[in-house]
Write an enzyme that holds these catalytic residues in place. Structure first.
Site, PDB file in Angstrom:
ATOM      1  N   ASP A 119       0.903  -1.427  -0.030  1.00  0.00           N
ATOM      2  CA  ASP A 119       0.051  -0.042  -0.142  1.00  0.00           C
ATOM      3  C   ASP A 119       0.877   1.113   0.142  1.00  0.00           C
ATOM      4  O   ASP A 119       0.530   2.398  -0.375  1.00  0.00           O
ATOM      5  CB  ASP A 119      -0.905  -0.089   1.223  1.00  0.00           C
ATOM      6  CG  ASP A 119      -0.315   0.045   2.514  1.00  0.00           C
ATOM      7  OD1 ASP A 119       0.951  -0.556   2.725  1.00  0.00           O
ATOM      8  OD2 ASP A 119      -0.859   0.295   3.415  1.00  0.00           O
ATOM      9  N   SER A 121       3.929   1.694  -1.684  1.00  0.00           N
ATOM     10  CA  SER A 121       4.112   1.718  -2.978  1.00  0.00           C
ATOM     11  C   SER A 121       3.331   2.296  -3.858  1.00  0.00           C
ATOM     12  O   SER A 121       3.348   3.263  -4.760  1.00  0.00           O
ATOM     13  CB  SER A 121       4.823   0.526  -3.448  1.00  0.00           C
ATOM     14  OG  SER A 121       5.797   0.048  -2.804  1.00  0.00           O
ATOM     15  N   ASP A 166       1.505  -9.962   3.251  1.00  0.00           N
ATOM     16  CA  ASP A 166       0.523  -9.625   4.357  1.00  0.00           C
ATOM     17  C   ASP A 166      -0.920  -9.663   3.908  1.00  0.00           C
ATOM     18  O   ASP A 166      -1.888 -10.052   4.744  1.00  0.00           O
ATOM     19  CB  ASP A 166       0.553  -8.316   4.978  1.00  0.00           C
ATOM     20  CG  ASP A 166       1.928  -7.980   5.638  1.00  0.00           C
ATOM     21  OD1 ASP A 166       2.579  -8.990   5.829  1.00  0.00           O
ATOM     22  OD2 ASP A 166       2.439  -6.890   6.064  1.00  0.00           O
ATOM     23  N   ARG A 296       6.719 -23.013  24.544  1.00  0.00           N
ATOM     24  CA  ARG A 296       7.980 -22.430  23.950  1.00  0.00           C
ATOM     25  C   ARG A 296       7.326 -21.505  22.883  1.00  0.00           C
ATOM     26  O   ARG A 296       6.076 -21.465  22.448  1.00  0.00           O
ATOM     27  CB  ARG A 296       8.655 -23.628  23.046  1.00  0.00           C
ATOM     28  CG  ARG A 296       9.210 -24.838  23.884  1.00  0.00           C
ATOM     29  CD  ARG A 296       9.963 -24.414  24.604  1.00  0.00           C
ATOM     30  NE  ARG A 296      10.202 -25.431  25.760  1.00  0.00           N
ATOM     31  CZ  ARG A 296      11.015 -26.394  25.982  1.00  0.00           C
ATOM     32  NH1 ARG A 296      11.819 -26.439  25.015  1.00  0.00           N
ATOM     33  NH2 ARG A 296      11.052 -27.116  27.011  1.00  0.00           N
ATOM     34  N   ARG A 581      17.918 -29.267 -23.332  1.00  0.00           N
ATOM     35  CA  ARG A 581      16.997 -30.381 -23.397  1.00  0.00           C
ATOM     36  C   ARG A 581      15.606 -30.093 -23.044  1.00  0.00           C
ATOM     37  O   ARG A 581      15.172 -28.993 -22.300  1.00  0.00           O
ATOM     38  CB  ARG A 581      17.487 -31.423 -21.934  1.00  0.00           C
ATOM     39  CG  ARG A 581      16.665 -32.630 -21.824  1.00  0.00           C
ATOM     40  CD  ARG A 581      17.098 -33.514 -20.909  1.00  0.00           C
ATOM     41  NE  ARG A 581      18.310 -34.173 -21.496  1.00  0.00           N
ATOM     42  CZ  ARG A 581      18.891 -35.119 -20.087  1.00  0.00           C
ATOM     43  NH1 ARG A 581      18.695 -35.029 -19.116  1.00  0.00           N
ATOM     44  NH2 ARG A 581      19.969 -35.658 -20.622  1.00  0.00           N
TER      45      ARG A 581
HETATM   46  P1  ATP Z   1       5.053  -3.590   2.420  1.00  0.00           P
HETATM   47  O1  ATP Z   1       3.901  -4.432   1.784  1.00  0.00           O
HETATM   48  O2  ATP Z   1       6.411  -4.217   2.376  1.00  0.00           O
HETATM   49  O3  ATP Z   1       4.786  -2.747   3.525  1.00  0.00           O
HETATM   50  P2  ATP Z   1       4.925  -1.006   0.947  1.00  0.00           P
HETATM   51  O4  ATP Z   1       4.886  -0.805  -0.515  1.00  0.00           O
HETATM   52  O5  ATP Z   1       3.820  -0.658   1.719  1.00  0.00           O
HETATM   53  O6  ATP Z   1       5.160  -2.558   0.917  1.00  0.00           O
HETATM   54  P3  ATP Z   1       6.754   1.040   1.946  1.00  0.00           P
HETATM   55  O7  ATP Z   1       7.781   0.954   2.633  1.00  0.00           O
HETATM   56  O8  ATP Z   1       5.559   1.641   2.638  1.00  0.00           O
HETATM   57  O9  ATP Z   1       6.117  -0.657   1.580  1.00  0.00           O
HETATM   58  O10 ATP Z   1       6.737   1.720   0.540  1.00  0.00           O
HETATM   59  C1  ATP Z   1       7.712   1.511  -0.253  1.00  0.00           C
HETATM   60  C2  ATP Z   1       8.217   2.657  -1.012  1.00  0.00           C
HETATM   61  O11 ATP Z   1       7.265   3.435  -1.578  1.00  0.00           O
HETATM   62  C3  ATP Z   1       8.766   3.757  -0.162  1.00  0.00           C
HETATM   63  O12 ATP Z   1      10.035   3.512   0.271  1.00  0.00           O
HETATM   64  C4  ATP Z   1       8.687   5.068  -0.876  1.00  0.00           C
HETATM   65  O13 ATP Z   1       9.767   5.416  -1.734  1.00  0.00           O
HETATM   66  C5  ATP Z   1       7.428   5.052  -1.396  1.00  0.00           C
HETATM   67  N1  ATP Z   1       6.268   5.389  -0.664  1.00  0.00           N
HETATM   68  C6  ATP Z   1       5.450   4.796   0.289  1.00  0.00           C
HETATM   69  N2  ATP Z   1       4.586   5.774   0.637  1.00  0.00           N
HETATM   70  C7  ATP Z   1       4.548   6.899   0.093  1.00  0.00           C
HETATM   71  C8  ATP Z   1       3.967   8.207  -0.027  1.00  0.00           C
HETATM   72  N3  ATP Z   1       3.119   8.517   0.996  1.00  0.00           N
HETATM   73  N4  ATP Z   1       4.404   9.081  -0.792  1.00  0.00           N
HETATM   74  C9  ATP Z   1       5.517   8.946  -1.836  1.00  0.00           C
HETATM   75  N5  ATP Z   1       5.940   7.699  -1.698  1.00  0.00           N
HETATM   76  C10 ATP Z   1       5.782   6.928  -0.976  1.00  0.00           C
END
Ligand code: ATP
Length: 779
Positions: A119, A121, A166, A296, A581
């Site tokens: 989310d 990204s 997730d 554990r 192959r």
């Molecule tokens: P995961 O499922 O691993 O959390 P993710 O895509 O949510 O994946 P994030 O670390 O939140 O992982 O985002 C990845 C990258 O996307 C960030 O390092 C940043 O470069 C970009 N990004 C995230 N949120 C924003 C935002 N609000 N504005 C601009 N860029 C963002």
């Protein structure tokens, strides 16, 4: 979706430069996405690019943005993680970073961006898109780019794909990678269970999921855990007391192991974090009245991300990658930015921003302790599974029982070959029956067992279930109550009808494949002659062939695909010593090409042969020619062999052996060919978590459906076609379809499969992504 080929060729004006990137945490299946986007783009006459290291690469530009050729993504399907790298990029959070990224996009001439990530990204992507016009203006104003340079890139075309282990994004039932992570978790829990049982221990297992409990919940359902903690739904009362009661009850029943699964983000109803240590302390409490269990803690950590993708994630990544390219090509400046989702079995485009917004709302709702809202924002599968989990852990609780007069006697029967998930289905259905006060009875060894071992027989074909025993079936392969292919007509319809009367069954719950479908159809048709058959019947499809009318999915088919994928990965690697192959692999599936096709999609087959099409000399000829061409061009850089999947009944003449021989003969020593038959390995050992979880969910729905008819429903049964149904997943829905409707209109009886194969379009995707040329279709 249909024919992609007809869209070709694109006019030059439409020809695009499409880039794909992976971002955020890596997840299994991201490589499948990259492969699919690259090849589909090239297939559609576009240029394909990869942006390495996520947004970092976009900001850095230069060599991080690379054009990709067809062969650059060879072998991607069987690799874990993401081969084009991913990173967290601080710069992209700020406008200056995004400004540089925009400049790099324009300089490379990229006009569409497909982003696979979580989310975060996707939020970044949407921000980028919203700002795009102003970024270009700024670049022109500061003279970094000329108006002519930016003119062709007025609209930024972005499509999102959800890659995350997730499964935390709203609007899609599954994210690319979540089933691989779930598989890893369940594998680990299965191992731990063995030792827990041996020592009569308790284990607290921590799994990932800061805001989303999907992994914890489904792992709990798949493994039959005693207790699960996850963020969206804390216990209403004191969780300590609740857990103690449940664990005590299970121990009293005779269970020798206790498994508690806790998500990283688990909270209590007041929002306080629940830690594995607190849980352990409670389980190990030696004070008076304490549970006093040898306990554990195991924190699974990064192993959950590890490894290659399961079949489902490869298929999902591939199909969604293909869909993303189509979305890019169909987008107009007015089109809202979309992401590609899956709902039950249907791949759909949805508005990106709404999903991101809803996802964020879940975390907000959890923080605000508005847990009803948090659950409401998750998909229906999630809440269904939550109910399933409650049902299977509260079997012996009196509260949910129906009044005496509504309690039914329900016969359970397995028909056909064993399939992964059969036991999980029976277990969940028994649990539900017991919790409602029904009487579930096992009919052992199918109709054959029913007919021959009734009465005083020592084999005692009809027996009550022992919950302590059944409770341990969640992850067991095969069929614990025994299964048999015999149809009621073969056993003797009159005898079966008499037995049903004798045992006073109010309903039958049948789990099995095409024979089971046939059996239910026979029972239905015999009703006019034998009134005792006028009881509700419900079939839960379970067969690796996935050839039961009324559903696009049957239990066991996912397990089968995983076995096939593992097998093919190994075979492919074994070829790396010789490199040149071709393996011709024979798959099961009866007269349905489902397994061959979806297997081909998961392993990147060069060709698949299926019964729905047959095999002609022209096809073989075209494929041999194609193989000659690829081996001629291959200067030894590719590291693995090539695979052809042929269904066992694709042709009466050309079997795997003969096809391999033909290829070998025609190859004139330029490459080799061998056949390989995995056979019954495909039925699988331990069922996949998907098969187990879906088994639980669908089985409970089946009993609820039967329950709806109640006792003495003879008259209603006669009139209501819904009294004899198949439960199935069709498109984006779970549905019950009357057998009557299916047997007349939708069943290809001679070929023992549905008339219309819902997956046939995917055949074309296998060919496109495998680079197989169009060939003359057999008549
Ligand atoms: P995961 O499922 O691993 O959390 P993710 O895509 O949510 O994946 P994030 O670390 O939140 O992982 O985002 C990845 C990258 O996307 C960030 O390092 C940043 O470069 C970009 N990004 C995230 N949120 C924003 C935002 N609000 N504005 C601009 N860029 C963002």
């Amino acid at each position: 979706s249909a024919a992609f080929a007809s869209d070709l060729p694109l006019t030059m004006a439409l020809r695009k430069k499409i880039a794909v990137m992976t971002s955020g945490g890596d997840s299994p299946g991201m490589n499948a996405v990259v492969r699919a986007v690259v090849r589909m783009s090239i297939h559609m006459g576009c240029d394909a690019f990869c942006i390495y290291e996520g947004y970092e690469g976009l900001v850095q530009g230069g060599d991080f943005i690379r054009q990709m050729g067809w062969d650059d993504v060879r072998g991607f399907l069987s690799e874990g993680g993401t081969l084009i790298g991913t990173a967290r990029c601080m710069a992209f959070y700020e406008r200056p970073g995004r400004l540089t990224a925009a400049k790099n996009m324009v300089l490379h001439g990229i006009d569409a961006l497909i982003i696979c990530g979580g989310d975060g990204s996707l939020t970044g992507a949407d921000k980028f898109r919203a700002e795009w016009p102003s970024l270009l203006e700024e670049l022109v104003a500061s003279r970094e780019l000329t108006p002519e340079q930016v003119a062709p890139y007025k609209h930024l075309n972005i499509v999102g794909l959800v890659g995350s282990i997730d499964n935390d994004l709203s609007g899609t039932d599954a994210t690319i990678g979540c089933y691989s992570a779930l598989s890893r978790i369940c594998e680990m829990v299965d191992y731990i269970e063995a030792t827990a049982s041996s020592h009569s221990r308790a284990f607290v297992i921590e799994v990932m999921g800061r805001h989303c409990g999907w992994l914890a919940l489904l792992a709990g359902v798949a493994t039959g855990a005693d207790f699960v903690f996850f963020p969206e739904r804390p216990r209403d009362q004191d969780w300590r007391e609740d857990m103690k009661v449940v664990v005590q009850r299970h121990r009293k029943m005779g269970k020798r192991k206790t498994i508690v699964i806790v998500a990283e983000g688990a909270r209590d109803k007041d929002g306080n974090k629940i830690t594995p240590t607190e849980i352990k302390d409670l389980l190990a409490d030696k004070s008076e009245g304490g549970l006093c269990l040898d306990t554990r803690i195991t924190t699974l950590g990064h192993v959950q991300r590890g490894g290659t993708a399961v079949a489902y994630d490869r298929i999902l990544g591939t199909l969604q990658g293909v869909e993303a390219v189509k979305a890019v090509l169909e987008a107009t400046p007015e089109t809202e930015t979309c992401f590609i989702a899956i709902n039950e079995n249907k791949i759909v485009r949805k508005p990106l921003m709404q999903a991101v917004k809803e996802t964020k709302e879940v975390a907000v709702a959890v923080d605000a302790k508005d847990f009803d809202k948090a659950m409401g924002l998750r998909d229906t599968e999630f809440s269904d599974q939550y109910k399933s989990y409650l049902t299977t852990t509260n079997v012996l609780v009196e509260d949910h029982k129906l009044p005496e007069k509504s309690r039914m006697k329900i016969g359970f029967i397995n028909v056909g070959a064993p399939a992964g998930g059969m036991n999980a289905a029976v277990r969940a259905a028994v649990a539900y029956c017991l919790s409602r006060g029904h009487e579930p009875l096992a009919i052992h060894n199918g109709f054959a067992g029913f007919a021959r071992h009734h009465g005083d027989s020592p084999l005692g074909a009809v027996r009550p279930f022992d919950w302590l025993e059944v409770d341990s079936w969640a992850s067991k392969g095969g069929s614990e109550i025994g299964t048999n292919r015999e149809l009621p007509s073969e056993s003797g319809m009159e005898l079966i009808a008499n037995l049903i009367e004798q045992y006073e069954f109010d309903a039958l719950f049948i789990v099995g494949g095409f024979e089971a479908f046939h059996a239910v159809s026979q029972l239905r048709k015999a009703r006019s002659e034998y009134p005792s058959l006028c009881i509700p019947l419900c079939l839960l499809p379970a067969t690796i062939s996935n050839n039961v009318p009324g559903t696009e999915y049957s239990l066991g088919s996912d397990t089968c695909l995983n076995e096939l994928v593992n097998y093919c990965d190994k075979i492919k690697q074994s070829a790396s010593a010789t490199r040149r192959r071709v393996f011709v692999i024979e798959t099961q599936g009866g007269r349905s090409g489902y397994v061959a096709t979806l297997g081909g999609l998961s392993v990147g087959a060069s060709a698949v042969y299926i019964p729905e099409e047959g095999i002609s000399l022209e096809m073989l000829n075209a494929d041999v020619k194609y193989l000659k061409k690829v081996f001629n061009q291959d200067k030894g850089q590719s590291r693995a062999g090539r695979l052809i999947l042929v269904n066992e009944k694709a042709s009466n003449v050309y079997d795997a052996k003969l096809i391999a021989s033909i290829i070998r003969e025609e190859a004139h020593d330029r490459f080799e060919s061998r056949e390989s038959i995995p056979g019954h390995v495909q039925q699988g050992g331990v069922p996949s978590p998907m098969d187990r979880c879906r088994a639980v969910r669908l089985a409970i729905k089946c009993i609820q459906h039967l329950e709806d008819f109640g006792r003495n429903a003879h008259n209603r049964v006669k009139k209501d076609p819904n009294s004899t149904t198949v439960i199935g997943i069709q498109g984006s829905e779970v549905v019950f379809t009357p057998i009557e409707q299916l047997e007349e209109k939708e069943t290809d009886w001679p070929n023992r499969r549905p008339r219309v194969a819902h997956w046939l379009d995917m055949r074309e995707v296998v060919d496109i992504l495998g680079g197989r040329p169009a060939y003359p279709k057999p008549e």
